[in-house]
Design a protein around this motif. Structure first.
Motif, PDB file in Angstrom:
ATOM      1  N   GLU A  28       0.748  -1.199   0.046  1.00 46.48           N
ATOM      2  CA  GLU A  28      -0.024   0.238  -0.191  1.00 46.48           C
ATOM      3  C   GLU A  28       0.888   1.281  -0.028  1.00 46.48           C
ATOM      4  OE1 GLU A  28      -3.338   2.061   2.759  1.00 46.48           O
ATOM      5  OE2 GLU A  28      -2.729   0.052   3.205  1.00 46.48           O
ATOM      6  N   LYS A  29       2.011   1.212   0.719  1.00 43.44           N
ATOM      7  CA  LYS A  29       2.795   2.546   0.981  1.00 43.44           C
ATOM      8  C   LYS A  29       3.631   2.675  -0.439  1.00 43.44           C
ATOM      9  CE  LYS A  29       6.877   4.258   3.668  1.00 43.44           C
ATOM     10  NZ  LYS A  29       7.407   3.986   4.764  1.00 43.44           N
ATOM     11  N   PHE A  30       3.988   1.754  -1.192  1.00 43.78           N
ATOM     12  CA  PHE A  30       4.562   1.827  -2.656  1.00 43.78           C
ATOM     13  C   PHE A  30       3.569   2.352  -3.583  1.00 43.78           C
ATOM     14  CE2 PHE A  30       5.141   0.133  -6.596  1.00 43.78           C
ATOM     15  CZ  PHE A  30       6.179   0.839  -6.939  1.00 43.78           C
ATOM     16  N   LEU A  31       2.319   1.964  -3.413  1.00 46.35           N
ATOM     17  CA  LEU A  31       1.126   2.222  -4.356  1.00 46.35           C
ATOM     18  C   LEU A  31       0.853   3.393  -4.291  1.00 46.35           C
ATOM     19  CD1 LEU A  31      -0.840  -1.073  -4.579  1.00 46.35           C
ATOM     20  CD2 LEU A  31       0.774  -0.275  -6.257  1.00 46.35           C
ATOM     21  N   GLN A  32       0.740   4.171  -2.944  1.00 48.89           N
ATOM     22  CA  GLN A  32       0.239   5.430  -2.635  1.00 48.89           C
ATOM     23  C   GLN A  32       1.496   6.261  -3.209  1.00 48.89           C
ATOM     24  OE1 GLN A  32      -0.143   5.493   1.638  1.00 48.89           O
ATOM     25  NE2 GLN A  32      -2.361   4.899   1.401  1.00 48.89           N
ATOM     26  N   LEU A  33       2.747   6.067  -3.023  1.00 52.52           N
ATOM     27  CA  LEU A  33       3.820   6.915  -3.557  1.00 52.52           C
ATOM     28  C   LEU A  33       3.996   6.954  -4.975  1.00 52.52           C
ATOM     29  CD1 LEU A  33       6.489   8.386  -2.523  1.00 52.52           C
ATOM     30  CD2 LEU A  33       7.636   6.096  -2.869  1.00 52.52           C
ATOM     31  N   ARG A  34       3.681   5.657  -5.645  1.00 51.69           N
ATOM     32  CA  ARG A  34       3.469   5.906  -7.023  1.00 51.69           C
ATOM     33  C   ARG A  34       2.547   6.787  -7.533  1.00 51.69           C
ATOM     34  NH1 ARG A  34       1.131   1.000 -10.648  1.00 51.69           N
ATOM     35  NH2 ARG A  34      -0.713   1.869  -9.318  1.00 51.69           N
ATOM     36  N   GLU A  35       1.250   6.705  -6.835  1.00 47.10           N
ATOM     37  CA  GLU A  35       0.227   7.609  -7.262  1.00 47.10           C
ATOM     38  C   GLU A  35       0.383   9.047  -7.088  1.00 47.10           C
ATOM     39  OE1 GLU A  35      -2.524   6.713  -9.103  1.00 47.10           O
ATOM     40  OE2 GLU A  35      -1.468   4.663  -9.017  1.00 47.10           O
ATOM     41  N   GLN A  36       1.000   9.470  -5.983  1.00 49.31           N
ATOM     42  CA  GLN A  36       1.531  10.697  -5.598  1.00 49.31           C
ATOM     43  C   GLN A  36       2.375  11.465  -6.539  1.00 49.31           C
ATOM     44  OE1 GLN A  36       2.706  10.459  -1.743  1.00 49.31           O
ATOM     45  NE2 GLN A  36       0.893  10.124  -0.642  1.00 49.31           N
ATOM     46  N   ILE A  37       3.519  10.885  -7.055  1.00 47.81           N
ATOM     47  CA  ILE A  37       4.581  11.088  -7.605  1.00 47.81           C
ATOM     48  C   ILE A  37       4.162  11.115  -9.507  1.00 47.81           C
ATOM     49  CG2 ILE A  37       6.991  10.789  -8.759  1.00 47.81           C
ATOM     50  CD1 ILE A  37       7.512   9.613  -5.959  1.00 47.81           C
ATOM     51  N   SER A  38       3.213  10.324  -9.550  1.00 48.92           N
ATOM     52  CA  SER A  38       2.836  10.337 -10.996  1.00 48.92           C
ATOM     53  C   SER A  38       1.740  11.379 -11.229  1.00 48.92           C
ATOM     54  CB  SER A  38       2.068   8.801 -11.239  1.00 48.92           C
ATOM     55  OG  SER A  38       1.538   8.840 -12.580  1.00 48.92           O
ATOM     56  N   ALA A  39       0.903  11.689 -10.345  1.00 54.32           N
ATOM     57  CA  ALA A  39       0.240  12.821 -10.297  1.00 54.32           C
ATOM     58  C   ALA A  39       0.868  14.114 -10.458  1.00 54.32           C
ATOM     59  CB  ALA A  39      -1.017  12.806  -9.012  1.00 54.32           C
ATOM     60  N   ALA A  40       1.948  14.265  -9.580  1.00 51.90           N
ATOM     61  CA  ALA A  40       2.835  15.437  -9.320  1.00 51.90           C
ATOM     62  C   ALA A  40       3.455  15.790 -10.645  1.00 51.90           C
ATOM     63  CB  ALA A  40       3.756  15.530  -8.348  1.00 51.90           C
ATOM     64  N   THR A  41       3.901  14.580 -11.227  1.00 51.87           N
ATOM     65  CA  THR A  41       5.105  14.629 -12.289  1.00 51.87           C
ATOM     66  C   THR A  41       4.495  14.351 -13.814  1.00 51.87           C
ATOM     67  OG1 THR A  41       6.131  12.444 -11.980  1.00 51.87           O
ATOM     68  CG2 THR A  41       7.004  14.435 -10.770  1.00 51.87           C
ATOM     69  N   LYS A  42       3.432  13.578 -13.765  1.00 55.37           N
ATOM     70  CA  LYS A  42       3.033  12.799 -15.043  1.00 55.37           C
ATOM     71  C   LYS A  42       3.662  11.745 -15.627  1.00 55.37           C
ATOM     72  CE  LYS A  42      -0.205  16.091 -14.919  1.00 55.37           C
ATOM     73  NZ  LYS A  42      -1.363  15.496 -14.188  1.00 55.37           N
ATOM     74  N   ALA A  43       4.850  11.281 -14.723  1.00 55.99           N
ATOM     75  CA  ALA A  43       5.475  10.177 -15.149  1.00 55.99           C
ATOM     76  C   ALA A  43       4.660   8.756 -15.109  1.00 55.99           C
ATOM     77  CB  ALA A  43       6.922   9.987 -14.174  1.00 55.99           C
ATOM     78  N   GLU A  44       4.860   7.887 -15.816  1.00 54.81           N
ATOM     79  CA  GLU A  44       4.251   6.546 -16.132  1.00 54.81           C
ATOM     80  C   GLU A  44       5.236   5.625 -15.298  1.00 54.81           C
ATOM     81  OE1 GLU A  44       2.417   3.305 -19.026  1.00 54.81           O
ATOM     82  OE2 GLU A  44       3.131   5.245 -19.954  1.00 54.81           O
TER      83      GLU A  44
END
Length: 279
Positions: A129-145
């Motif tokens: 869960e911690k990893f998936l939350q981090l991925r979503e946060q950074i993806s939303a902020a940077t648009k990185a896939e």
């Protein structure tokens, strides 16, 4: 025994196996005066295919063992254990400085040119869960896939000690090539074992004409964060004066000493005392 929470106390470094040695080498380079205890829970590895509760239980047991040996800080040098258990360790021991290893998603998002980042990690890390939350946060902020690639069996092969086997080469080809085919120009080494096969990963990159792919290893950042925490708490070990003994290193393992001792020698060129323990 020096009590914990004094500058002269040792730092505990914990991993499911030998992968955390990639973090240990950064700590030794940046904090050469610090005494270190390395704990390899190889008798209960790999963590990547275990349940989250199993990893939490192991992390708490190992933390208790290391505290009995007087540590002043703990580095959870395992991506899977960080994702699954570091919150529980901090809750159990709120006064203990605890540093975990995060998959380098943020620096990878900053480094990518194509906007596509491959993440090599264990299955357990990628489900956390911690990893998936981090991925979503950074993806939303940077648009990185972020392209997630579980590397089943790779830790097991690295733990055997020979990093140039056909089995490791085949696994690296199997896991890295699809990320390149999808356009990834940055790869996150999302398990502390993986920096030890960086040469093999680079071989795959060259074979596919992708020498310009950036590799992200977060061990250096972990050591810097550890230094900041110790400094802020007044726990940095003073540099030894001339004639004083150099910093000590001791290894513990829940598996065969004949696995951890050669790993110290082959991967780091070190020959510390290593003991097998039941934890």
């Amino acid at each position: 025994m020096i009590s914990a929470r004094t500058p002269g106390a040792p730092i505990g470094v914990y991993d499911s196996g030998v992968g955390g040695l990639s973090v240990l080498r950064h700590i030794r380079a940046q904090l050469p005066a610090e005494d270190l205890i390395y704990f390899a829970d190889s008798g209960h590895a790999p963590y990547g295919e275990k349940t989250e509760q199993y990893v939490v239980d192991r992390a708490l047991l190992v933390a208790a063992f290391l505290l009995e040996r007087g540590i002043k800080a703990l580095v959870v040098a395992c991506n899977t254990a960080t994702v699954a258990a570091i919150k529980a360790v901090r809750a159990r021991y709120p006064d203990l400085p605890v540093v975990g290893v995060e998959p380098g998603l943020k620096p990878a998002a900053a480094a990518t040119r194509s906007g596509k980042v491959g993440v090599l990690a264990t299955a357990r890390t990628l489900k956390g869960e911690k990893f998936l939350q981090l991925r979503e946060q950074i993806s939303a902020a940077t648009k990185a896939e972020f392209l997630l690639q579980p590397c089943i069996g790779l830790v097991d092969q690295i733990e055997l000690g020979d990093l140039e086997t056909p089995a490791i080469a085949a696994l690296l080809e199997q896991y890295v090539a699809p990320l390149l085919d999808q356009g990834a120009d940055t790869l996150v080494l999302g398990c502390t074992h993986y920096p030890f096969v960086q040469t093999g990963i680079e071989r795959v990159l060259r074979a596919h004409g992708h020498q310009d792919v950036t590799l992200i290893d977060t061990g250096d950042a972990v050591a810097r964060q550890l230094g900041r925490l110790l400094d802020g708490a007044g726990l940095l070990h003073p540099a030894p004066e001339a004639g004083q003994p150099s910093a000590s290193l001791h290894g513990y393992t829940t598996a065969d000493v004949g696995a951890l001792a050669p790993a110290f020698a082959n991967l780091l060129g070190l020959h510390p005392k290593v003991e097998k323990v039941v934890v």
